[in-house]
Every structure is written in C-alpha cells, then in structure tokens.
Scaffold this motif. Sequence first.
Motif, PDB file in Angstrom:
ATOM      1  N   SER A 209       0.856  -1.191   0.000  1.00  0.00           N
ATOM      2  CA  SER A 209       0.000   0.000   0.000  1.00  0.00           C
ATOM      3  C   SER A 209       0.892   1.242   0.000  1.00  0.00           C
ATOM      4  O   SER A 209       1.952   1.261   0.639  1.00  0.00           O
ATOM      5  N   TRP A 211       0.664   5.638   0.277  1.00  0.00           N
ATOM      6  CA  TRP A 211      -0.177   6.784   0.643  1.00  0.00           C
ATOM      7  C   TRP A 211       0.641   8.068   0.722  1.00  0.00           C
ATOM      8  O   TRP A 211       1.853   8.035   0.932  1.00  0.00           O
ATOM      9  N   SER A 271      -1.735  11.257   7.436  1.00  0.00           N
ATOM     10  CA  SER A 271      -1.612  10.324   6.320  1.00  0.00           C
ATOM     11  C   SER A 271      -2.920  10.272   5.538  1.00  0.00           C
ATOM     12  O   SER A 271      -4.014  10.208   6.116  1.00  0.00           O
ATOM     13  N   ALA A 274      -4.767   5.084   1.325  1.00  0.00           N
ATOM     14  CA  ALA A 274      -3.708   4.428   0.556  1.00  0.00           C
ATOM     15  C   ALA A 274      -4.214   3.901  -0.786  1.00  0.00           C
ATOM     16  O   ALA A 274      -5.395   3.541  -0.948  1.00  0.00           O
TER      17      ALA A 274
END
Length: 309
Positions: A209, A211, A271, A274
């Motif tokens: 993933s 992000w 964050s 993702a």
Amino acid sequence: MLHPYRIYVPVTILLLAGLACFTPSLNAPDIDQLNTYAAQTVNALPTQNTIQASLPPVLEATSTSTFILEPSTFSAALTFTPTLGLTPTFTLFPTPLTPLISVSVPTNCRSGPGKVYDRVGALLVGEVAEVFGREATSNYWYIRNPESEPEFCWVWGKYATLTGPALFMPVFTPPPTPTATLTPLASLTPTPSPAFQAYYAGMDTCNGSWWMEFILKNTGSIPFKSVNIWVKDTFSGIVVVNLADGFTNLDGCLAKTTKNTLGLGDTYLISAPAFIYDPTGHEIKAILTLCSDTGQKGICATRNIDITP
C-alpha cells in the motif's frame, strides 16, 4: 321693326343673369316673380302681328331652360352658412394631457429625488404612471406612486421613457433630505474563522500500500476536530477517500498515532488514504477539508493540492 324687341330681350336676359350672380348670401330669386317681370317687358313692346310672327320659337324654351333654376339647386350652389362656434377636430394620434412615464428596467420610487430618500414604491417594466413634475436637473420625475401609499413619489429617469407634453412640466422643490441618526456601534465580536495550511510531505508505504502524507497547520481562530481527505490519481482515474474524527499519522508499518483536535497554531503530520499500487510519477490531486465538529460538521475550511510523487 324687329330691332326694339331684340334689344329688350337681351336686356331682360342680362337682368336675370345679374340677379343669379349677385351676392352669394342672397336667397334664390322668386321664379314666379321673374317670369312676371319678363312677361311685362315683352308686353311693353310693339304688338304688330309681324313681330308676333317673327318671335323666335325657342324664346320660351331658352328662358325656362337657361335662366329658371330649381330653388334647391340654386340655394345649394350659392349659399353656404357655416355654424358658428363649432370647430371640427381631427385626432389621428391622441396625445395624453398628462405626461406618462414607463421604464425599461425596474426602478425604485422614493420619497425624494435621490438615493438618500426612503424607498416608498417601484415602477416595474410594463407599468405606466402619470407625471406631475420634475426636479431642476430633470434627472428625477414626480409621479403617481404605482403602489398605494404614499400617493406620489420620485423616480429616477435614467431608464425612463416619457410620453406626452413633458417639456413644460413644473419644477418641484425636493423635500429636505432625511437627517442621519447616529447610533452607537455595538461592540463587534469576531466571527470564528477557520483556516489552515497544508503541504505535501512525501509518500509512505507498507505491505503493498502507498499513501501521501501532508503537514497541516491551524492558522485560524477555531480548532478542528474532523477531516475529509479526497485523493485522485489522474493517470489511472482511481479515487480514494477517508472521513475521520481526529487526525491519524501512519509511520510505515511501525506505528500509528492519532491527534483528536488540531488546536490553534498546532502543526501535525497526517496520512492520506492508501493506493494498492505505487503511484510514483503520476499526477495526484488532493482535497483536504477540516471541520470544527466531529462528523465533518460545524465550520469547515478546504485546501486543494496538486502533486506528483
């Protein structure tokens, strides 16, 4: 022996013609009386048989057909008596006695000629009002109020069209301008204003993933308690979204931290949602919205960021 008769007959004819051409205002002559005069003239002539025999056979026809007119015809041809006091009036295009005004744009009607006066009505497109006066510069017109009260008001003439004799309209003196009333200003309470700054801080990854990470700084006057992050990869067309209460930071696969409130002046690393592939080199569009209440409610602020990781 015929000469005397030939002289008297033309004289009689001229006499009759003169009466016919006399002043037109005379009434038609009495036909019976004229015939009597002609007969008396003829009887006064010598009565010799030779004269009687030589009398032109057309004499009677000439005297009746040429000089005897029908009374109605004679009167109509020579007499014309107009009726006094009657003047014919031809009105092809009636003009209103009172000027009328219309407008091409809806225009306020005020208690005086200017914006400082109160609005008391309006003249709308398609309406027509009577005009009773003007102010000295002819920029405003004193009209009958299209609305009920008051009866009269002043309308601006910029978008107006007047119909009728407006050239000599009386000049009215405007009413006194309203006296401004000073009202103490209430103390103003600043309205809460949300604001923040956002910067791209890089890309992180864990277990397939990837992000984006952004640095947020609260620059407004209220704290933030929730966030909406929308990220689109313009190359693949894929969009990922995250709505959350509080602010979360993922440190790769090692740690996860959350800040419930982004207070005044606070700075925090957050964050984004993702992707399941590596978007390196793709053009990314991100929209971050921070709100003052949980559930993306309250007062919110938004920032757009375009990046290429």
